[in-house]
Design a protein around this motif. Structure first.
Motif, PDB file in Angstrom:
ATOM      1  N   SER A 110      37.983  40.043  33.879  1.00 29.27           N
ATOM      2  CA  SER A 110      36.705  39.613  34.452  1.00 29.27           C
ATOM      3  C   SER A 110      36.036  38.559  33.585  1.00 29.27           C
ATOM      4  O   SER A 110      35.442  37.595  34.091  1.00 29.27           O
ATOM      5  N   HIS A 133      31.902  34.434  46.297  1.00 30.79           N
ATOM      6  CA  HIS A 133      31.144  35.023  47.405  1.00 30.79           C
ATOM      7  C   HIS A 133      29.678  35.219  47.015  1.00 30.79           C
ATOM      8  O   HIS A 133      28.764  34.910  47.805  1.00 30.79           O
ATOM      9  N   LYS A 134      29.446  35.698  45.815  1.00 26.73           N
ATOM     10  CA  LYS A 134      28.082  35.964  45.363  1.00 26.73           C
ATOM     11  C   LYS A 134      27.243  34.694  45.323  1.00 26.73           C
ATOM     12  O   LYS A 134      26.038  34.721  45.620  1.00 26.73           O
ATOM     13  N   TYR A 174      40.779  38.547  42.743  1.00 25.59           N
ATOM     14  CA  TYR A 174      39.720  39.507  43.073  1.00 25.59           C
ATOM     15  C   TYR A 174      38.463  39.193  42.279  1.00 25.59           C
ATOM     16  O   TYR A 174      37.352  39.130  42.835  1.00 25.59           O
ATOM     17  N   GLU A 175      38.604  38.986  40.974  1.00 21.56           N
ATOM     18  CA  GLU A 175      37.445  38.670  40.137  1.00 21.56           C
ATOM     19  C   GLU A 175      36.847  37.310  40.521  1.00 21.56           C
ATOM     20  O   GLU A 175      35.633  37.127  40.524  1.00 21.56           O
ATOM     21  N   TYR A 210      37.008  35.793  43.530  1.00 15.87           N
ATOM     22  CA  TYR A 210      36.357  35.837  44.840  1.00 15.87           C
ATOM     23  C   TYR A 210      34.976  36.488  44.758  1.00 15.87           C
ATOM     24  O   TYR A 210      34.032  36.062  45.445  1.00 15.87           O
ATOM     25  N   LYS A 211      34.827  37.500  43.941  1.00 23.71           N
ATOM     26  CA  LYS A 211      33.509  38.144  43.791  1.00 23.71           C
ATOM     27  C   LYS A 211      32.466  37.118  43.365  1.00 23.71           C
ATOM     28  O   LYS A 211      31.342  37.121  43.881  1.00 23.71           O
ATOM     29  N   ARG A 212      32.832  36.229  42.468  1.00 25.45           N
ATOM     30  CA  ARG A 212      31.874  35.233  41.983  1.00 25.45           C
ATOM     31  C   ARG A 212      31.626  34.150  43.028  1.00 25.45           C
ATOM     32  O   ARG A 212      30.487  33.695  43.222  1.00 25.45           O
TER      33      ARG A 212
END
Length: 584
Positions: free
Chosen positions: A235, A284-285, A277-278, A280-282
């Motif tokens: 992360s 998207h946010k 995964y890590e 995409y979280k950023r």
């Protein structure tokens, strides 16, 4: 733990053998171009701009994996981590040229630039229209105000994909170049290395890094990155890389990007999926939109550990080219009809030359010091020099590994081996300049990388166009090497103090000119001494060219490998003329 590689005993043929395996497996799609390490897609569209890609081997599936329907029409494969030579590139272009022009796409490295530039000149001399786009997506390798110094890495995939679609759309060469440059300029990549790769034939890895360390921004060949740190959770790695990408590309909420998560050689998909995964979280946010995403191994350096993240900023013009169907065994999108050819076509067996040259028996025209060089003396002198360089391959590899990628010794030994094969067939030659020209041509057309052009020119440029002679005097040699120096500097741009082979060659040439009236041996002694001093001087310099340039002050204290080779060449020439030859 020692280095373990799955190789044959003689690694000098590894590229030919690997390419033979690939083309044999996928022979329904591809055809090799004569005896060259190049091939083309059998079903490539007619009456369109042709796309030719290429670069050093050892980065698979780049470049071999991006030739096919809707992708490149032909690929030119260089030696491991070295660019293909101009003849190889030219033959690849000739095989797919449709009269509409040829676009070359390749990574922005000194050797690739030199060899593709020369290939374009050769193509244009044959009446072909050409253009090129150099990939420079690795923004960690140079600041934005020096964007043309940046390296090409995994972003090649997006640029090749869009270039192939633009060619297949029937656009003019000028429009294909515009679209391809737009794709290139909207693409950025940052990598992270956790462990080095190793080159076939080298006992040491491409760089050294502790088990508990990693490096942000490191290049594919082990070029230094932004920062070396202790290992950290995925992360934290991704957060740093995402922030760098977002800042570099000035991305904001609502922007659309295609995302490529690329393994550098040994990173498993489980870990690459975690990276995405890590990531995409950023994304998207913060309100960015993912137009498309792919996770795989696309651009490698043998078994290097780590990964890279590439963003391509999309717009309405680029989307249709990105979405256009394409197919190769390693990269495909959409549905492409009829990607193969008639299986009834006669197939030719793919062959490569596994033979090696015999050890040279060096003969001189007389005992003692030679006052001039006959054709046979010149031939035997270059054979002796070739054996000397081949014997010093481990030493040159060690020198280059300190600030480069360690391939200089391999390239020089390979080039000299090819030169030997040509020279051994010239027993009846009567023009002494043809001896140098043939040796230089063999090196230029076999070595690849910047060294192929530069060291090939060391012999070739000075001899080319000279009036035929049977004897070389000291003055002739001085004049010939001065011509070579001028050509090398014109071609590569290097000057004294740039930490290149010029730092040894330029003072050697001055010594040749100054001492030419003192006889052949005294002149060569002076040139050898000047070249040696030039090598020592390179330890003081910051590199301006090649992969060492990104080291900046960290290159100080290390000698340049190219300059070292120049010194060994002059030393070998002096030993032959003096009659003090060593057993290699």
């Amino acid at each position: 733990m020692g280095i373990k590689k799955i190789l044959n005993k003689d690694v000098s043929n590894v590229v030919e053998e690997s390419l033979t395996g690939y083309l044999t497996a996928y022979r329904k799609y591809y055809k090799k171009i004569e005896d060259y390490n190049a091939f083309y897609y059998k079903k490539h569209r007619q009456n369109k701009v042709a796309l030719v890609i290429g670069g050093g081997s050892g980065h698979e599936p780049l470049f071999t994996g991006y030739c096919g329907a809707g992708l490149a029409d032909a690929v030119a494969c260089g030696n491991v981590c070295a660019s293909p030579n101009p003849e190889l590139i030219t033959e690849a272009a000739k095989a797919v040229d449709q009269g509409k022009g040829v676009l070359f796409v390749y990574g922005n490295y000194a050797g690739d630039n030199l060899n593709f530039d020369m290939a374009e000149e050769m193509c244009q001399a044959n009446g072909m229209k050409t253009a090129h786009v150099r990939e420079w997506d690795d923004f960690a390798s140079a600041p934005k105000d020096r964007i043309t110094d940046r390296r090409g890495i995994a972003g090649d995939v997006y640029t090749i994909k869009i270039a192939g679609a633009a060619c297949d759309a029937g656009l003019s060469l000028e429009e294909v170049v515009r679209i391809t440059e737009k794709a290139r300029d909207n693409t950025n990549t940052i990598g992270l290395a956790t462990s080095p790769g190793t080159l076939p034939g080298n006992d040491k890895p491409t760089f050294e890094i502790s088990d508990d360390e990693m490096e942000f921004g490191m290049g594919l060949h082990g070029e230094p990155g932004i920062e070396r740190t202790k290992m950290m959770p995925c992360s934290d790695m991704v957060d740093r890389m995402y922030r760098e990408l977002k800042l570099e590309m000035q991305l904001k909420a609502g922007d659309e990007v295609a995302v490529l998560v690329n393994g550098l050689g040994s990173t498993p998909l489980l870990e690459l999926n975690l990276v995405y995964y890590e990531l995409y979280k950023r994304i998207h946010k913060e309100g960015l939109k993912v137009y498309d995403a792919e996770i795989k191994t696309y651009c490698t350096c043998m078994e290097m550990g780590g990964f890279s993240i590439t963003f391509l900023k999309m717009d309405d013009e680029l989307k249709p080219y990105y979405d256009a169907p394409c197919f190769s065994p390693y990269y495909a999108k959409g549905s492409v009809a009829s990607v193969t050819v008639d299986t009834n076509e006669d197939e030719q067996e793919i062959e490569f030359d596994e033979t090696d040259v015999e050890p040279t028996t060096v003969v001189r025209s007389k005992e003692g010091v030679l006052e001039q060089l006959s054709v046979k003396d010149a031939r035997n002198m270059l054979l002796y020099v070739a054996d000397k360089i081949i014997a010093n391959k481990p030493y040159l590899t060690e020198v280059d590994s300190a600030i480069g990628d360690g391939d200089h010794g391999i390239g020089m030994a390979g080039g000299m081996q090819k030169a030997k094969k040509k020279l051994l067939r010239m027993e009846d030659e009567r023009n002494v300049y043809q001896i140098f020209e043939t040796a230089g041509q063999a090196m230029l057309m076999s070595m690849g990388g910047a060294s192929g052009v530069i060291f090939g020119s060391l012999y070739l440029a000075g001899a080319k166009g000279m009036e035929a002679k049977e004897i070389l005097t000291a003055q002739d040699i001085a004049k010939m090497e001065e011509k070579s120096l001028i050509a090398i500097q014109k071609r590569g741009g290097a000057r004294l103090g740039d930490k290149t082979m010029v730092d040894a060659l330029a003072p050697a040439v001055e010594a040749l000119k100054e001492h030419a009236g003192e006889g052949l041996l005294e002149m060569m002694k002076a040139a050898e001494y000047a070249a040696k001093q030039g090598v020592e001087n390179t330890k003081q310099y910051i590199a301006k060219y090649g992969r060492a340039k990104s080291l900046l002050e960290r290159a100080i204290g290390y000698q340049d490998a190219g300059a070292t080779s120049v010194y060994l060449i002059f030393q070998g020439m002096r030993e032959f003329i003096e009659g003090s030859m060593e057993n290699n």
